[in-house]
Design a protein around this motif. Structure first.
Motif: not given
Length: 163
Positions: A79, A91-92, A94-95, A99, A150, A154-155, A158
């Protein structure tokens, strides 16, 4: 002249989330995701028999103490790397990248640990065949779980773990 009394409220300090709650959340994710994937892999390796639940449990415990902790560390590192290399990407997106990479990596490692647990090292060609069969069977489920996780979980996880 009136003297006004100013009452100041003490700063409200948000409580930190207890470590036990964080551990429970991580354990629940491991059991749900890892348990279902390893169950599928165990079924692919040996089919359903009287020893299936014992075989699944030993495969799950092996992965829980080896593969899954490594996966959590890898996800955190990956990450950070993706955020550094793709700072202008949403961010989406990148996730999703994290993932997809994590799904393939974790599936490969869990398929290997499950195949080793169920088949042993008697024949490397048989071990490779069972690993590949387990990986290919579980990869669609793993990709689906990882992308959903993800993008949605995940957000939140975190933020929860940082609290």
């Amino acid at each position: 002249m009136h003297s006004q009394t100013v009452t100041t409220l003490p700063m409200l300090n948000p409580k930190k989330t207890p470590l036990a709650y964080k551990i429970l959340v991580v354990m629940a994710m491991m059991i749900l995701m890892g348990g279902s994937l390893i169950g599928l892999m165990t079924y692919i390796n040996i089919g359903f028999s009287e020893t299936f639940f014992n075989d699944w449990l030993t495969s799950f415990l092996l992965a829980a103490v080896t593969v899954m902790p490594a996966g959590f560390i890898l996800m955190a590192v990956l990450t950070q790397i993706v955020e550094k290399w793709l700072p202008d990407t949403s961010e989406k997106k990148r996730n999703i990248i994290v993932g997809l990479f994590m799904a393939f990596t974790m599936e490969s490692a869990m398929a290997l640990s499950t195949s080793i647990n169920n088949m042993g090292f008697n024949s490397y060609s048989a071990l490779f065949s069972h690993w590949l069969d387990a990986l290919l069977a579980a990869l669609p489920l793993g990709l689906t779980l990882m992308v959903i996780t993800s993008l949605t979980i995940k957000p939140k996880i975190e933020r929860f773990l940082k609290s």
